[in-house]
Design a protein around this motif. Sequence first.
Motif, PDB file in Angstrom:
ATOM      1  N   HIS A  99      23.486  -4.743 -74.649  1.00  0.00           N
ATOM      2  CA  HIS A  99      22.144  -5.335 -74.393  1.00  0.00           C
ATOM      3  C   HIS A  99      21.740  -6.148 -75.609  1.00  0.00           C
ATOM      4  N   HIS A 101      19.349  -9.756 -76.566  1.00  0.00           N
ATOM      5  CA  HIS A 101      18.568 -10.955 -76.225  1.00  0.00           C
ATOM      6  C   HIS A 101      19.064 -12.077 -77.132  1.00  0.00           C
ATOM      7  N   HIS A 255      14.177  -2.214 -69.709  1.00  0.00           N
ATOM      8  CA  HIS A 255      13.690  -1.377 -70.809  1.00  0.00           C
ATOM      9  C   HIS A 255      12.764  -0.328 -70.197  1.00  0.00           C
ATOM     10  N   VAL A 282      17.514   0.758 -70.758  1.00  0.00           N
ATOM     11  CA  VAL A 282      17.592   0.413 -72.176  1.00  0.00           C
ATOM     12  C   VAL A 282      16.583   1.235 -72.980  1.00  0.00           C
ATOM     13  N   HIS A 283      17.017   1.737 -74.101  1.00  0.00           N
ATOM     14  CA  HIS A 283      16.256   2.552 -75.074  1.00  0.00           C
ATOM     15  C   HIS A 283      16.111   4.010 -74.620  1.00  0.00           C
ATOM     16  N   ASP A 334      20.547  -5.486 -79.327  1.00  0.00           N
ATOM     17  CA  ASP A 334      19.173  -5.746 -78.869  1.00  0.00           C
ATOM     18  C   ASP A 334      18.698  -7.107 -79.353  1.00  0.00           C
TER      19      ASP A 334
END
Length: 470
Positions: A99, A101, A255, A282-283, A334
């Motif tokens: 993941h 960005h 997320h 995610v997370h 991330d």
Amino acid sequence: MLDRRRFIGSMAAFATTLLTRLRASAAVKQKGTLPSRGELVLRNAYVMTMDPEVGEIPGGDVHIRNGVIVAVGKGLKAPGAAVLNGQRMIVLPGLVDTHWHMWNTLLRSFAGERPNQGYFPLTTAFGKIMTPDDMYHGVRLAAAEALHSGVTTVHDFCHNARSRAHAEADIRALQEAGLRARWSYGWPQGLADTQISNMADVEGLHRDWANFSNDGLLSMGFAWRGMFRNTSLPPEVYRSEFDIARRLGIPISAHVGSSEEARGQIAAHAKENLLGKDVQIVHAVSASPVEIEMLAKAGSPVSVSPGTEMRIGYGFPKVGEFLAAGVRLGVSVDNTVLGGDANLFGLLKTIRNIENAKSHDEFKMSARRALELGTIEGARSLGIEDRVGSLKPGKRADVIMISTAHLNMGVFTDPAHMLVESAQAENVDTVIVDGRVLKRGGRLTSLSVDRVLEDAQGSLDAMRKRANWT
Ligand SMILES: [Zn+2]
């Protein structure tokens, strides 16, 4: 006279055709700057296959032909193959990010010290004014760094697809770099929580994906906001988006439960049947024991990014708890706005150290287990473990060589410990993706670092003026 005129006319037509063909071939050449695949043998290296049956091979070889691993072992016969000397090298499957960005790498280390300059206000303000060219320069900078750092697979969570042109610019940077990637279409920065993403663009890109897949290196996913973003999203927004992505059969990613304060979000998704093997979470920092069971039962893979989770104050990743429950787990960069760099070895070190610290136990997580998270487990969490993540005949050739002939890597002790505890991007000597050598002798082979840096700086400078951001 007539014949002569006709002759001149036909010559002119011939010249035009020739010129068109030359231009076309130049365009093709410009587009296809990636090296060819060919046949290679990595000789006499410390080979860590990450395959439980084959294990580790000191003085081992890896034979690669046309993008595929054909053999792994000792003293392999590979007449005619180009030889890459593996002495003082550790050979490992390419690292897998789950993941990232990539677009906001243009804003590396730019999150400030006050709330109005923090990660979210910053990335929203700049995200909103980015042109397709800015997207391209940001993603190309990230892609170049991925290759430099030994990351051969990325999950590019593109949550700034402002238009089809923005999306295509992002994808083009991945294609030109030669990375393996899942590219996930995501909402444009600044989109109101009450507004649905441009699902027509998602469907259009999905329909045309054969034009973007780069020989199967790139696959498509959907970056979803989930049920909660800044506020609780209305069901007509999160439901319709989820249903369309599911109908297209593309993996979904969101997320959820990002910080300790986001308690209960995973349970809310489970209750609405919005988890599953195709839904990456995610997370999940706030996951309770019950919620961890829900993730395991639904088969949702989890991506943890300890570098940014700690930097932004979300808390500590629950790696040990997820693994104990049998949740498929991947590690992620991330973003580099908060995380700084994309050194995945550093993230593996962080994960292991957090686990050991939390359990007051020097031996809680082994270096080899940490390396699995960065390779085969990451691949499993993206559903591509049949193709990459370990070195095994028949798998695609995503392979890296790490030089130990550096001050921070000497002396040679335990290779797994050396990689997790000491390795830096600069130690990555060779990077092979799908059989193409994209870094060799510590230098990228197909991208110009100067050009990548110069273009990214140009984009950021112009954006700062447009945003009136000092
Ligand atoms: Zn993220």
